[in-house]
Design an enzyme around this catalytic site. Structure first.
Site, mmCIF file in Angstrom:
data_model
loop_
_atom_site.group_PDB
_atom_site.id
_atom_site.type_symbol
_atom_site.label_atom_id
_atom_site.label_comp_id
_atom_site.label_asym_id
_atom_site.label_seq_id
_atom_site.Cartn_x
_atom_site.Cartn_y
_atom_site.Cartn_z
ATOM 1 N N ARG A 1 0.805 -1.231 0.000
ATOM 2 C CA ARG A 1 0.000 0.000 0.000
ATOM 3 C C ARG A 1 0.833 1.274 0.000
ATOM 4 N NH1 ARG A 1 -3.640 -1.728 4.978
ATOM 5 N NH2 ARG A 1 -1.892 -3.148 5.262
ATOM 6 N N LYS B 1 8.885 -1.053 2.856
ATOM 7 C CA LYS B 1 8.206 -0.191 3.827
ATOM 8 C C LYS B 1 9.080 0.179 5.021
ATOM 9 C CE LYS B 1 4.483 -1.672 6.132
ATOM 10 N NZ LYS B 1 3.038 -1.887 6.315
ATOM 11 N N ASN C 1 0.922 1.992 7.018
ATOM 12 C CA ASN C 1 0.620 1.088 5.907
ATOM 13 C C ASN C 1 0.556 1.796 4.568
ATOM 14 O OD1 ASN C 1 0.233 -1.375 7.525
ATOM 15 N ND2 ASN C 1 -1.471 -0.226 8.388
ATOM 16 N N ASN D 1 38.632 28.549 -7.695
ATOM 17 C CA ASN D 1 39.406 27.509 -7.002
ATOM 18 C C ASN D 1 39.624 26.269 -7.844
ATOM 19 O OD1 ASN D 1 36.662 26.936 -6.902
ATOM 20 N ND2 ASN D 1 36.828 25.766 -5.008
ATOM 21 N N TYR D 2 38.978 26.169 -8.976
ATOM 22 C CA TYR D 2 38.961 24.915 -9.721
ATOM 23 C C TYR D 2 39.461 25.159 -11.132
ATOM 24 C CZ TYR D 2 36.931 20.499 -11.431
ATOM 25 O OH TYR D 2 36.729 19.243 -11.955
ATOM 26 N N SER E 1 34.776 45.029 -5.321
ATOM 27 C CA SER E 1 33.680 44.261 -5.931
ATOM 28 C C SER E 1 34.098 43.621 -7.245
ATOM 29 C CB SER E 1 32.494 45.187 -6.207
ATOM 30 O OG SER E 1 31.977 45.639 -4.991
HETATM 31 C C1 UD1 Z 1 -1.411 -6.704 12.196
HETATM 32 C C2 UD1 Z 1 -2.254 -7.557 13.149
HETATM 33 C C3 UD1 Z 1 -3.512 -6.789 13.549
HETATM 34 C C4 UD1 Z 1 -3.111 -5.472 14.187
HETATM 35 C C5 UD1 Z 1 -2.143 -4.689 13.293
HETATM 36 C C6 UD1 Z 1 -1.570 -3.533 14.082
HETATM 37 C C7 UD1 Z 1 -1.946 -9.911 12.526
HETATM 38 C C8 UD1 Z 1 -2.524 -11.074 11.806
HETATM 39 N N1 UD1 Z 1 -2.641 -8.780 12.468
HETATM 40 O O1 UD1 Z 1 -2.200 -6.466 11.033
HETATM 41 O O2 UD1 Z 1 -4.273 -7.525 14.459
HETATM 42 O O3 UD1 Z 1 -4.249 -4.710 14.454
HETATM 43 O O4 UD1 Z 1 -1.040 -5.505 12.864
HETATM 44 O O5 UD1 Z 1 -0.741 -2.701 13.296
HETATM 45 O O6 UD1 Z 1 -0.902 -10.046 13.151
HETATM 46 N N2 UD1 Z 1 4.996 -9.235 8.377
HETATM 47 C C9 UD1 Z 1 6.011 -10.154 8.185
HETATM 48 N N3 UD1 Z 1 5.741 -11.319 7.524
HETATM 49 C C10 UD1 Z 1 4.505 -11.632 7.061
HETATM 50 C C11 UD1 Z 1 3.466 -10.676 7.273
HETATM 51 C C12 UD1 Z 1 3.739 -9.504 7.940
HETATM 52 O O7 UD1 Z 1 7.152 -9.923 8.579
HETATM 53 O O8 UD1 Z 1 4.358 -12.721 6.486
HETATM 54 C C13 UD1 Z 1 5.303 -7.984 9.066
HETATM 55 C C14 UD1 Z 1 5.029 -6.771 8.218
HETATM 56 O O9 UD1 Z 1 6.197 -6.400 7.513
HETATM 57 C C15 UD1 Z 1 4.658 -5.718 9.259
HETATM 58 C C16 UD1 Z 1 4.056 -6.533 10.383
HETATM 59 O O10 UD1 Z 1 4.461 -7.870 10.183
HETATM 60 O O11 UD1 Z 1 5.798 -5.048 9.757
HETATM 61 C C17 UD1 Z 1 2.523 -6.460 10.389
HETATM 62 O O12 UD1 Z 1 2.034 -6.954 9.150
HETATM 63 P P1 UD1 Z 1 0.840 -6.266 8.395
HETATM 64 O O13 UD1 Z 1 0.588 -7.023 7.144
HETATM 65 O O14 UD1 Z 1 1.087 -4.815 8.273
HETATM 66 O O15 UD1 Z 1 -0.346 -6.589 9.426
HETATM 67 P P2 UD1 Z 1 -1.662 -5.790 9.659
HETATM 68 O O16 UD1 Z 1 -2.646 -6.152 8.604
HETATM 69 O O17 UD1 Z 1 -1.361 -4.360 9.859
HETATM 70 CA CA CA Z 2 0.527 -3.019 9.591
#
Ligand code: UD1
Ligand code: CA
Length: 458
Positions: A15, A22, A227, A386-387, A405
């Site tokens: 997004r 990100k 996000n 200078n250059y 001047s």
């Molecule tokens: C997640 C939570 C949600 C919470 C929100 C808060 C879950 C299932 N949901 O949702 O309940 O309200 O955060 O901000 O946990 N990431 C990985 N590997 C993956 C997927 C995600 O490393 O396979 C990392 C992403 O890079 C990110 C974080 O986990 O930094 C959260 O993932 P994201 O997809 O943003 O979750 P949300 O939908 O925001």
């Molecule tokens: Ca998130």
């Protein structure tokens, strides 16, 4: 009890619609992940820090190549937050608690997390929650009749009733490490997104009679998740407001706290004043009674007592002496040392220059690779050449010199103390001390001269 922090940073951040992963998007001049790492490092008791990377893993890791305290884990496919923690599992210490943070939640303060750690009993599952006026996009906290947390429902899996819940999961969980292997193995991807949700661990804890502790953040904006570009800008504004408020409480005056941006560290003395739209980057130190005019940009500078930076000046890697005056519209480039009470005026550019005490270059000059003594007057339009197209050469100007001047000083060149250089001179050889030096073609006048005329033929 030891703490293992696991930071989830494998997601692409679709997004954001950006080529940059990100967690490398900048907030106050630093990648989002750097903020989360700063918080993790500030936790009491020296937690071990794990980072789970996936999308553009090499780019993320190389941005933090200097940080040798980090344990990296690679999640090949982004199958969900539960799957991400699974990749760190083999490296977790069985006896510790695992604090899961998200790489896209940059504003969280270490003090808040410390309180969360203190409030959660050792063998319980803890999660941070918050009441939001606009809970869209977050997992909702489902509570039972006695207020106990029953589970977390992701928005896309919510019923219409559940969607109206205002209490959300902020994405921060505390888990007993010795239960993780079992819990993570039980995860199933049977949900709207087909992912392994870390949030499903809450239900497992309940069925295993492990206490679930919800910790309501007093200030849930701290856990704002980034996000998309809208949330990134919201996070930036919140962060700036909090930073500036703490500077103000320490005594900084500014005309409009919403129009001062700090992307680094600012130290300041007593009675400093900052006008609107100033940007401070890197490490900047102001003495007492320093005034910064509107629209100025200061990067890695030291500015001594009573100095004044006038509007729309750009200063980088420079030292400004006491009661000196810079600008308006001055460009002070790296390696500039401007002496006490010196003046650098509009449309003057300096680079690797020492300008002595009380010396003045007030208008339209380029001063580069030069050592200029005290009490020197640099006239309008003076340029140090200078250059030569290949090498840079130095200009040395003694004390109390007057440079007329529109003079060009073709470096390398030395001007002796007390010399006066006539306006419009091109100086290519050493100028002796005192006296007048000038190089000008003699002025001519042609009487009765007639310019060309346009002919009338069409
Ligand atoms: C997640 C939570 C949600 C919470 C929100 C808060 C879950 C299932 N949901 O949702 O309940 O309200 O955060 O901000 O946990 N990431 C990985 N590997 C993956 C997927 C995600 O490393 O396979 C990392 C992403 O890079 C990110 C974080 O986990 O930094 C959260 O993932 P994201 O997809 O943003 O979750 P949300 O939908 O925001
Ligand atoms: Ca998130």
């Amino acid at each position: 009890m030891t703490t293992d922090v696991v930071i989830l940073a494998a997601g692409k951040g679709t997004r954001m619609r950006s080529a940059l992963p990100k967690v490398l998007q900048p907030l106050a001049g630093k990648p989002l992940l750097a903020h989360v790492l700063g918080t993790a490092r500030a936790l009491p008791g020296g937690a071990r820090i794990h980072v789970v990377v996936g999308f553009a893993a090499d780019a993320v890791r190389s941005s933090f190549a200097q940080d040798d305290d980090l344990l990296w884990h690679q999640q090949a496919q982004q199958l969900g937050t539960g799957d991400a923690v699974r990749h760190a599992l083999p490296a977790l210490q069985d006896a510790s608690r695992v604090l899961v943070l998200c790489g896209d939640v940059p504003l969280l303060r270490a003090e808040t997390l410390s309180r969360f750690l203190e409030n959660t009993p050792a063998d319980a599952l803890g999660l941070c929650t918050g009441n939001l006026a606009e809970p869209e996009g977050y997992g909702r906290i489902v509570r039972g009749p006695d207020g106990e947390v029953l589970g977390i429902r992701e928005e896309r899996d919510c019923s219409a009733d559940e969607r109206t819940l205002r209490e959300v999961n902020l994405g921060i969980m505390l888990l007993p490490a010795h239960r993780l292997a079992d819990w993570l193995a039980r995860l199933q991807a049977s949900n709207a997104q087909g992912e392994y949700y870390l949030t499903d661990l809450v239900a497992f804890a309940r069925s295993d009679a492990v206490a679930v502790h919800g910790f309501r953040l007093p200030q849930p904006e701290e856990a704002l998740g980034v996000n998309d570009p809208v949330q990134l800008a919201m996070a930036e504004r919140l962060y700036q407001r909090w930073q500036v408020e703490s500077l103000q409480r320490a005594g900084l005056r500014c005309a409009d706290p919403a129009r001062l941006d700090l992307r680094g560290e600012l130290q300041f003395g007593a009675d400093c004043w900052i006008d609107p739209n100033v940007i401070i980057e890197g490490k900047v130190r102001l003495g007492d009674r320093v005034r910064i005019g509107a629209g100025a940009i200061l990067r890695d500078c030291e500015i001594a007592d009573d100095a004044e930076i006038l509007p729309y000046s750009l200063l980088e890697d420079a030292r400004i002496g006491s009661a000196a005056r810079i600008g308006p519209f001055a460009r002070i480039r790296p390696g500039s040392e401007i002496g006490a009470r010196a003046h650098v005026g509009n449309f003057v550019e300096t680079k690797k220059v020492v300008l002595g005490e009380g010396s003045k270059a007030n208008h339209l000059s380029y001063l580069g690779d030069a050592e200029i003594g005290s009490g020197v007057n640099i006239g309008a339009g003076v340029i140090t050449c200078n250059y030569d197209g290949v090498h840079k050469h130095r200009t040395q100007i003694g004390d109390d010199v007057f440079v007329g001047s529109d003079t060009q000083l073709v470096a390398p060149v030395v001007v002796g103390a007390g010399a006066t250089i006539g306006a419009g001179s091109t100086i290519t050889r050493a100028v002796p001390e005192g006296g007048l030096t000038l190089s000008r073609s003699p002025q001519k006048s042609v009487p009765h001269w007639q310019g060309p005329k346009k002919s009338c033929t069409p």
